[in-house]
Design a protein around this motif. Structure first.
Motif, mmCIF file in Angstrom:
data_model
loop_
_atom_site.group_PDB
_atom_site.id
_atom_site.type_symbol
_atom_site.label_atom_id
_atom_site.label_comp_id
_atom_site.label_asym_id
_atom_site.label_seq_id
_atom_site.Cartn_x
_atom_site.Cartn_y
_atom_site.Cartn_z
ATOM 1 N N GLU A 67 34.589 48.160 51.177
ATOM 2 C CA GLU A 67 34.666 47.997 49.750
ATOM 3 C C GLU A 67 33.583 47.113 49.239
ATOM 4 O O GLU A 67 33.013 46.321 49.917
ATOM 5 N N GLU A 68 33.359 47.198 47.978
ATOM 6 C CA GLU A 68 32.371 46.410 47.345
ATOM 7 C C GLU A 68 32.976 45.352 46.510
ATOM 8 O O GLU A 68 34.128 45.343 46.236
ATOM 9 N N PRO A 69 32.089 44.520 46.003
ATOM 10 C CA PRO A 69 32.602 43.441 45.220
ATOM 11 C C PRO A 69 33.263 43.963 44.006
ATOM 12 O O PRO A 69 32.804 44.871 43.388
ATOM 13 N N ALA A 70 34.339 43.321 43.662
ATOM 14 C CA ALA A 70 35.012 43.737 42.468
ATOM 15 C C ALA A 70 34.176 43.337 41.297
ATOM 16 O O ALA A 70 33.764 42.222 41.157
ATOM 17 N N PRO A 71 33.845 44.289 40.453
ATOM 18 C CA PRO A 71 32.938 44.017 39.374
ATOM 19 C C PRO A 71 33.430 43.020 38.378
ATOM 20 O O PRO A 71 32.696 42.224 37.874
ATOM 21 N N ALA A 72 34.684 43.076 38.034
ATOM 22 C CA ALA A 72 35.151 42.175 37.010
ATOM 23 C C ALA A 72 36.382 41.489 37.496
ATOM 24 O O ALA A 72 37.422 42.070 37.591
ATOM 25 N N GLU A 73 36.276 40.225 37.800
ATOM 26 C CA GLU A 73 37.420 39.544 38.333
ATOM 27 C C GLU A 73 38.243 38.943 37.213
ATOM 28 O O GLU A 73 37.895 38.970 36.061
ATOM 29 N N ALA A 74 39.357 38.381 37.600
ATOM 30 C CA ALA A 74 40.292 37.910 36.598
ATOM 31 C C ALA A 74 39.680 36.842 35.735
ATOM 32 O O ALA A 74 38.700 36.217 36.051
ATOM 33 N N ALA A 75 40.323 36.624 34.604
ATOM 34 C CA ALA A 75 39.855 35.605 33.691
ATOM 35 C C ALA A 75 39.794 34.288 34.421
ATOM 36 O O ALA A 75 40.593 33.989 35.276
ATOM 37 N N ALA A 786 45.318 45.402 34.678
ATOM 38 C CA ALA A 786 44.420 45.177 33.543
ATOM 39 C C ALA A 786 43.246 44.288 33.907
ATOM 40 O O ALA A 786 42.096 44.558 33.532
ATOM 41 N N GLN A 787 43.505 43.211 34.645
ATOM 42 C CA GLN A 787 42.429 42.274 34.962
ATOM 43 C C GLN A 787 41.451 42.832 35.987
ATOM 44 O O GLN A 787 40.370 42.281 36.170
ATOM 45 N N ALA A 788 41.821 43.899 36.661
ATOM 46 C CA ALA A 788 40.940 44.478 37.679
ATOM 47 C C ALA A 788 39.899 45.395 37.074
ATOM 48 O O ALA A 788 38.944 45.768 37.743
#
Length: 846
Positions: A67-75, A786-788
Motif C-alpha cells: 500500500e501507499e501512503p494515505a493521501p489525506a490523513e485525519a484532521a 470520512a477522514q480517510a
C-alpha cells in the motif's frame, strides 16, 4: 448519476435494474440524500502539521503490504500528535500515536480500527494469540491507506493485525472431513505455542511488560506502519519459469542476512535482563544489530529502537535501567539514535529527506533540550547527510517560457545582490532549504537523477518513425511516437483511456525491429511484464554482460507507483542508447515506498512531456475526469453506469454491497460476481475489507476455512512484497503450502507465509486496486471513512470501474469536500532539484 433509493426496499435500493425505484439524479456537490446520516467532515491538516507529522508519527493503524501512503490523513489532533512525538517525559507513552478514525489500510493501507499505536502495543492491547493474515498490518508506511475506523500511516506491511476476537470460531460439526479436523488441530497447536510466551510475559510489569507487548504486537501483525519497510527485503532474483507448467514458489527466497548466532542472542538476552526487558527481544535485537548487538546495547541502550515496534519511551526506560540517572533526554547517545529513527519513520511515510527545522521540531517533541546541537552532532558523525537546495521554480529546457523568464530574472537579481555582499555571506533574498536525509535514500535519488540524465544524453539521435506515426490509432499516439523517435527519455500523462497510446508506441517500435519491453505495476496482458518481475529477472528480457536489459525501448506504465529505490534500479539497468518512456496518471495514489518519482520528473521539466488528449469514455470516465480537477459533478448515466446507494450505517453498507455484487450487478449488466470488485477505504471497522470479505465469502463461497481460513474457490489477494497486491484464487493446500491460481498459472505460497501474504480479495483497498480495472466496481464509503477520503483516493477508487460504478454512500458531504479540498499529503524529496541542477549544468557545458 443516478441514485437508487430505499423506498422500494433494500433489494430495490441496491439493484441498478430494479423497476420499482425510479432513478433520481443527485447532484453530488450538493448535500447527500436525506437517507444518509451526515458525518462530521474531516478537517484538512495544515502544511506545517503535514510536514511535522511526516517526521516520526507512528500511525495508530497499520498498513498492509503493498500500500501507499494515505493521501489525506485525519484532521490534526495537536502538534505533538501530528509529529508522532511522545510526551517529553520519557515515562509516559502514547503522545506520539495519532488518533485517526478513517480507514484501515490493506496491502499498503493501515489499521482496522484496532489501535496499533505504540501505546496500544505497550499496554498489551495490540498483541494477539493468532498471527494476522495476509499482511493486514495496523500501521502503514508511505503507501498505506488509513483504517476505516482509524487513520493509518503510509505504506503496507506483509503482516497484519490479529483476527477480530469476536469472529466466530471455525465450525466443529461432526460431519466435517477428517482433513478439516487435522487442520483444526494443527492450528490449535500453533495457537498454543504462541499463547505460551504471552502468558508468561503477562506476569511482567512496567517497561518490561511494555516492551514485551510491543514485540508481541509485531509478531501478531498489530504494529506501527513505520515498521513495515524496515523489515521488508527485496526478493532475490529467481529463475525464469520452466516451459513445463508445474507449481513453483510464489516468491523467491529473500536475500536476508544470516540469522544471528546463539552466542549473540544469549549475550543480548543477558543485557536485556539487566535492563528489565523481556528476553523475547533478544533474537530480533541481535538480528537488527548484528553479532556485536550486546556490546552495542551496553554502550548505547537506545539502539534498542532498531527493533521494530519499540518506541522511544520504551527505549528510555531500558536505558535508565542500565545507565541510571545519567540517561537523560539530552544524552548524545539518545539524540543520535533519535535523529536516525525519525528519518526512518519519515521514509516510511514517503519522504526521502526532511527539512532541518521540521526534524528539529520533532526532536523537541521527544524531549531533546537542544535539537539544533543534536542535529549538528549527527551530521558531524556522518550518520545523516545534509543538503542545501535552492528554492525557486525549476527552469529546465522543457519548462514553460514564463517559468524560464522568471528564473532568469531571479538569477540576474541574485547576481546583483551577490556582488554587494562580503565574501562567504549568502546574498539577501537568495532562498534555500536545508534538507537532512539518510544515506540510502540520498544515494538512490542521486543515482536515479544521474541515470535519467544518462539515458537522455546517450540517445543516439532522432529516427525516422514518421510512417509509424502516420499509422497510429489516434493523434495523441502519433504525437507520442514522434516524441520518442526524437528523444531518449519522454514522459507521458493521461487517464485510463490514454494507456492505449504507449501500447501503440510499443507495437510500432516492434514493427520497426526494436527490442521492446512494456512494464506495468500489476499483472497485465500477454505483451507486458511487471516492474517487480523485470527487476528480479523472472520476467522480461535478459541482461547483457554489463547487467543492463537487452532492449532498445522500455515503456513503463503506472509510473506513479515507482518508488525511488525501484526507479533507480530500473533506470540503472537501461542500456546506453536505449529509449525510456515513463507513462502514467498523475491523479492516482502514489507509490508505497519513499519518493514521488513520476511527479518529481514532471516537476523538473527537464525532459519532453506529452499530455494525452484522449478522454476517458462514458459516464464513469466523465465522472472521474471531473474528480481529477476537484469537481464531483452530476453525470448523465442513462444506462445506470453510475449508481448512488445511500446508506445510514456500516451494517447497511455491508448488506447492500453484498447484494450489489451477488445479485444486482450480475442481473442488470450480465457481469458475473467474480468480475465485480468491492473497494473500501480500509481493512478495519464494521465496513472495512475484513467485514466485507467475511460477508461476501459467506454469500459467494461459504465454507469452514479448512486451509488456515481459506477454502478452495476463495477469491484472494496475494501480497508477496510491499506495493504488490496480486489477485488469485485458492485451489488447494498441502504440506508445501497454499496452492493458488493466478492468471492461469499455479503458484504455491509456503505455509509459513500464508498468514502474512494472503487475504481474501472480494473487497480490497484503493491502494491494492491501483493499476487494475474491473468491469464493475462497488465503492463502499461508510460514515467512519470520512477522514480517510482525499481527491486521489476517490479518483483512484472510482477510476477502477470500466462499465459500471456503484457507490454505497454514507459519508454525506465529506465526499465532495474531499474531492474539492483534500489534496495528497506532500512528500519531501530531492529528485526535482537534482534533475534541474543536472540540466542547468548541461546547458552551461554546451
Amino acid at each position: 448519476m443516478s441514485t437508487d433509493r430505499q423506498a422500494a426496499g433494500p433489494a430495490a435500493a441496491e439493484d441498478p435494474a430494479a423497476p420499482q425505484a425510479a432513478p433520481t439524479p443527485v447532484p453530488t456537490p450538493t448535500p447527500a440524500p436525506a437517507e444518509a446520516t451526515p458525518e462530521a467532515a474531516t478537517t484538512e491538516p495544515t502544511q506545517a502539521d503535514a510536514e511535522a507529522e511526516a517526521v516520526g508519527a507512528e500511525p495508530t493503524n497499520a498498513a498492509e503490504p503493498g500500500e501507499e501512503p494515505a493521501p489525506a490523513e485525519a484532521a490534526d489532533t495537536g502538534e505533538a500528535e501530528a509529529v508522532g512525538a511522545e510526551p517529553q517525559s520519557a515515562d509516559a507513552e502514547g503522545g506520539g500515536a495519532e488518533s485517526r478514525q478513517a480507514e484501515d489500510t490493506g496491502p499498503g493501507e493501515s489499521g482496522d480500527g484496532e489501535p496499533a499505536s505504540a501505546s496500544a502495543a505497550a499496554s498489551g492491547e495490540a498483541g494477539g494469540d493468532v498471527a494476522p493474515r495476509s499482511g493486514e498490518d495496523e500501521d502503514g508506511g508511505p503507501g498505506a491507506e488509513p483504517p476505516v475506523s482509524g487513520r493509518g500511516g503510509v505504506g503496507e506491511s506483509p503482516a497484519g493485525p490479529a483476527p477480530d476476537p469476536e469472529k466466530p470460531a471455525l465450525s466443529e460439526a461432526a460431519a466435517e472431513l477428517a482433513a478439516q479436523k487435522i487442520e483444526r488441530e494443527r492450528i490449535a497447536r500453533r495457537k498454543a505455542e504462541r499463547d505460551g510466551p504471552v502468558e508468561a510475559g503477562a506476569k511482567l510489569s512496567g517497561k518490561a511488560a511494555d516492551l514485551l507487548a510491543a514485540v508481541r504486537a509485531v509478531e501478531s501483525g498489530a504494529k506501527p506502519a513505520a515498521v513495515y519497510f524496515d523489515e521488508a527485503t527485496p526478493a532475490a532474483p529467481r529463475k525464469a519459469p520452466q516451459a513445463t507448467p508445474v507449481p513453483r514458489p510464489a516468491t523467491p527466497a529473500p536475500t536476508t542476512a544470516a540469522a544471528p548466532s546463539a552466542d549473540a542472542v544469549d549475550g543480548v538476552r543477558a543485557v536485556l535482563a539487566r535492563g528489565g526487558a523481556p528476553d523475547t527481544l533478544a533474537a530480533p535485537a541481535a538480528a537488527a544489530l548484528g553479532e556485536d548487538a550486546a556490546e552495542q546495547l551496553d554502550e548505547n541502550p537506545w539502539r534498542l529502537l532498531a527493533v521494530p515496534a519499540v518506541r522511544p519511551t520504551q527505549a528510555d526506560g531500558f536505558a535508565r535501567a542500565l545507565l541510571g540517572p545519567e540517561a537523560g533526554p539530552g544524552d548524545e547517545r539518545r539524540t543520535a539514535v533519535l535523529v536516525g529513527w525519525l528519518l526512518t519513520q519519515a521514509g516510511l511515510k514517503g519522504h526521502t529527506a526532511l527539512e532541518a527545522p521540521v526534524l528539529e521540531k520533532a526532536l523537541v517533541q521527544y524531549g531533546v533540550p537542544d535539537p539544533a546541537a543534536a542535529l549538528e552532532q549527527a551530521i558531524a558523525e556522518g550518520s545523516v547527510l545534509v543538503f542545501h537546495e535552492p528554492l525557486g521554480p525549476p527552469a529546465g529546457k522543457h519548462a514553460t517560457p514564463d517559468a524560464r523568464d522568471a528564473q532568469n530574472t531571479d538569477d540576474d537579481a541574485q547576481d546583483a545582490r551577490a556582488e554587494e555582499q562580503p565574501p562567504g555571506v549568502p546574498p539577501e533574498g537568495v532562498g534555500e532549504r536545508v534538507l537532512v536525509g539518510l544515506e540510502g535514500s540520498a544515494m538512490a535519488e542521486e543515482s536515479l537523477a544521474d541515470g535519467l540524465a544518462r539515458v537522455a544524453n546517450t540517445f543516439e539521435g532522432p529516427a525516422d518513425w514518421e510512417q509509424a506515426a502516420g499509422a497510429a490509432p489516434s493523434p495523441s499516439a502519433a504525437e507520442l511516437i514522434r516524441a520518442v523517435a526524437g528523444h531518449g527519455l519522454v514522459t507521458h500523462t493521461g487517464g485510463e483511456a490514454s494507456r492505449a497510446e504507449p501500447l501503440a508506441l510499443a507495437a510500432a517500435a516492434r514493427e520497426l525491429g526494436l527490442r521492446v519491453c512494456l512494464a506495468v505495476h500489476a499483472p497485465g496482458g500477454p505483451d507486458s511484464v511487471t516492474v517487480a518481475g523485470l527487476l528480479s529477472g523472472s520476467e522480461g528480457p535478459g541482461r547483457d554482460a554489463d547487467g543492463r536489459f537487452a532492449l532498445d525501448l522500455l515503456v513503463v506504465l503506472d509510473a506513479p507507483q515507482l518508488d525511488v529505490e525501484a526507479a533507480a534500479a530500473l533506470v540503472e539497468s537501461v542500456p546506453d542508447g536505449a529509449r525510456l518512456v515513463l507513462s502514467g496518471d498523475p491523479g492516482v495514489l502514489g507509490s508505497a515506498g519513499a519518493g514521488r518519482v513520476f511527479a518529481d520528473v514532471l516537476a523538473a521539466r527537464t525532459f519532453p512531456q506529452l499530455v494525452s488528449r484522449t478522454p476517458d469514455p462514458g459516464p464513469v470516465g466523465e465522472l472521474v475526469s471531473g474528480i481529477g480537477i476537484g469537481e464531483l459533478n452530476q453525470v448523465d448515466a442513462p444506462g445506470k453506469e453510475v449508481v448512488i446507494v445511500p446508506v445510514h450505517d456500516a451494517g447497511e453498507a455491508v448488506h447492500r454491497a453484498v447484494q450489489l455484487v451477488a445479485e444486482s450487478v450480475p442481473r442488470a449488466f450480465g457481469i458475473p460476481a467474480d468480475s465485480v470488485q468491492v473497494i473500501t477505504p480500509g481493512h478495519g471497522g464494521s465496513a472495512g475489507t475484513r467485514a466485507l470479505n467475511t460477508a461476501l465469502k459467506e454469500r459467494l463461497n461459504p465454507g469452514p476455512g479448512r486451509f488456515g481460513g481459506f477454502d478452495p474457490g476463495d477469491r484472494v489477494v496475494h501480497v508477496p512484497s510491499a506495493g504488490r497486491a496480486l489477485p488469485a484464487r485458492v485451489v488447494s493446500a498441502d504440506a508445501q503450502g497454499l496452492h493458488l491460481e493466478r492468471a492461469g498459472a499455479r503458484i504455491v505460497v509456503p505455509k509459513e507465509l500464508v498468514e502474512a501474504q494472503v487475504r481474501h480479495g472480494w473487497a480490497v483497498t484503493a491502494h491494492q486496486a491501483v493499476g487494475t480495472r474491473w468491469p464493475a466496481v462497488v465503492v463502499v464509503l461508510p460514515g467512519d471513512a470520512a477522514q480517510a477520503l482525499s481527491r486521489d483516493w476517490v479518483y483512484t477508487a472510482f477510476g477502477r470501474a470500466e462499465r459500471h460504478l456503484s457507490v454505497v454512500h454514507g459519508v454525506d458531504q465529506a465526499l465532495p469536500r474531499a474531492v474539492a479540498e483534500v489534496l495528497p499529503k506532500p512528500r519531501t524529496t530531492r529528485l526535482t532539484g537534482l534533475l534541474t541542477a543536472l540540466a542547468a549544468a548541461g546547458e552551461q557545458a554546451e
